[in-house]
Design an enzyme around this catalytic site. Sequence first.
Site, PDB file in Angstrom:
ATOM      1  N   ASN A 127       0.845  -1.190   0.000  1.00  0.00           N
ATOM      2  CA  ASN A 127       0.000   0.000   0.000  1.00  0.00           C
ATOM      3  C   ASN A 127       0.881   1.241   0.000  1.00  0.00           C
ATOM      4  O   ASN A 127       1.436   1.621   1.022  1.00  0.00           O
ATOM      5  CB  ASN A 127      -0.924  -0.008   1.225  1.00  0.00           C
ATOM      6  CG  ASN A 127      -1.974   1.093   1.154  1.00  0.00           C
ATOM      7  OD1 ASN A 127      -1.973   1.890   0.219  1.00  0.00           O
ATOM      8  ND2 ASN A 127      -2.860   1.134   2.128  1.00  0.00           N
ATOM      9  N   CYS A 130      -2.100   5.226   1.120  1.00  0.00           N
ATOM     10  CA  CYS A 130      -3.109   5.621   2.103  1.00  0.00           C
ATOM     11  C   CYS A 130      -3.128   7.141   2.233  1.00  0.00           C
ATOM     12  O   CYS A 130      -2.101   7.752   2.498  1.00  0.00           O
ATOM     13  CB  CYS A 130      -2.832   5.015   3.466  1.00  0.00           C
ATOM     14  SG  CYS A 130      -4.040   5.603   4.685  1.00  0.00           S
ATOM     15  N   GLY A 242     -12.760   1.395  -8.048  1.00  0.00           N
ATOM     16  CA  GLY A 242     -13.203   2.766  -7.841  1.00  0.00           C
ATOM     17  C   GLY A 242     -14.669   2.881  -8.212  1.00  0.00           C
ATOM     18  O   GLY A 242     -15.021   2.958  -9.381  1.00  0.00           O
TER      19      GLY A 242
HETATM   20  O1  RRO Z   1      -7.046   3.175   6.933  1.00  0.00           O
HETATM   21  C1  RRO Z   1      -7.314   4.127   6.168  1.00  0.00           C
HETATM   22  O2  RRO Z   1      -7.666   5.242   6.579  1.00  0.00           O
HETATM   23  C2  RRO Z   1      -7.251   3.977   4.699  1.00  0.00           C
HETATM   24  C3  RRO Z   1      -6.265   3.292   4.023  1.00  0.00           C
HETATM   25 BR1  RRO Z   1      -4.932   2.316   4.879  1.00  0.00          BR
HETATM   26  C4  RRO Z   1      -6.231   3.320   2.606  1.00  0.00           C
HETATM   27  O3  RRO Z   1      -5.363   2.730   1.929  1.00  0.00           O
HETATM   28  N1  RRO Z   1      -7.188   4.013   1.972  1.00  0.00           N
HETATM   29  C5  RRO Z   1      -8.156   4.688   2.618  1.00  0.00           C
HETATM   30  O4  RRO Z   1      -9.007   5.325   1.996  1.00  0.00           O
HETATM   31  N2  RRO Z   1      -8.174   4.660   3.996  1.00  0.00           N
END
Ligand code: RRO
Length: 297
Positions: A127, A130, A242
């Site tokens: 990832n 985020c 999406g």
């Molecule tokens: O945990 C989050 O706030 C979060 C993550 Br890791 C992510 O990759 N995408 C998102 O919209 N929220």
Amino acid sequence: MIDFCGIRLEHEVINGSGTFDAIAAQRAFGDELLERFPFSAFVSKTVTLEPRQGNPPPRLWELGAGMINSIGLPNKGLRGYLAEDLPKLSELPVPLIVNVMGSTRDEVAALVRAFGERDEVAALELNLSCPNVKTGLDFGVDPIATAGLVEHVRPLADKPLIVKLTPNAGDPAAVAAAAEGAGADAMSLINTLRGMALHPHTREPWLGGGTGGVSGPAIRPIALAQVAQVASRVRVPIVGMGGVQRGADALDLLDAGATLVAVGTESFREPLCASRIVRELTQLLGEPRLEAPSTVR
Ligand code: RRO
């Protein structure tokens, strides 16, 4: 059957990381969930090296066409995940993809090495995207930083490595090309777009994290454009996501160049929507396609 990086999958639809809690869903739906599991592979929520509390509440804001989240990556950390979650998730009837994130190369390397050794894990997703955590090192917005990270961790695991791209980069296709050049086996996109909502009375940011990530049908055309753009730059398979709500949305992403499609926000409204989306998609894929009219010269 679909071949994704050498993993055989029943169909094209998986979940977006962090949008379906398979352990909670099993409590709610019982064994029926396992008998008719909606996704052809399961992607875990992001795991970090150390446990995290996540962002202060409120963590969600609902939109007319989706939502904004500011969850902030709460998780048990590597040790807690290996001890408590992995044994349960390994009982799912589909391959498991573990999503990991770190704020330094060494953190990501430790996670990749640890999950790379586990037979329960079919693939890893990095990832880099985020929107809700300030890591200090924003690997995913910069092609050079992305390539450096992927080169560093690629040799540490003998499993397919998927790079989850951010739509908040200036040029996501350049980041994808850099990740591919450094040895990534697949791309997944898009993660959420940074957004904000104000408290109706105080006029301060509503979300505890200040800003959050916008998801749902509002971002569907952006996802389609970015998947098409990335598909034109890389040869590796793409997981497109999406705002997918229907089979027709999934078909759009496949036609834009994705090999798999992930469902995310729609699962919050309809937890087993992916089964419906698979049915709709299967029907659409079986129908004759209209030929594009030939250009008149
Ligand atoms: O945990 C989050 O706030 C979060 C993550 Br890791 C992510 O990759 N995408 C998102 O919209 N929220």
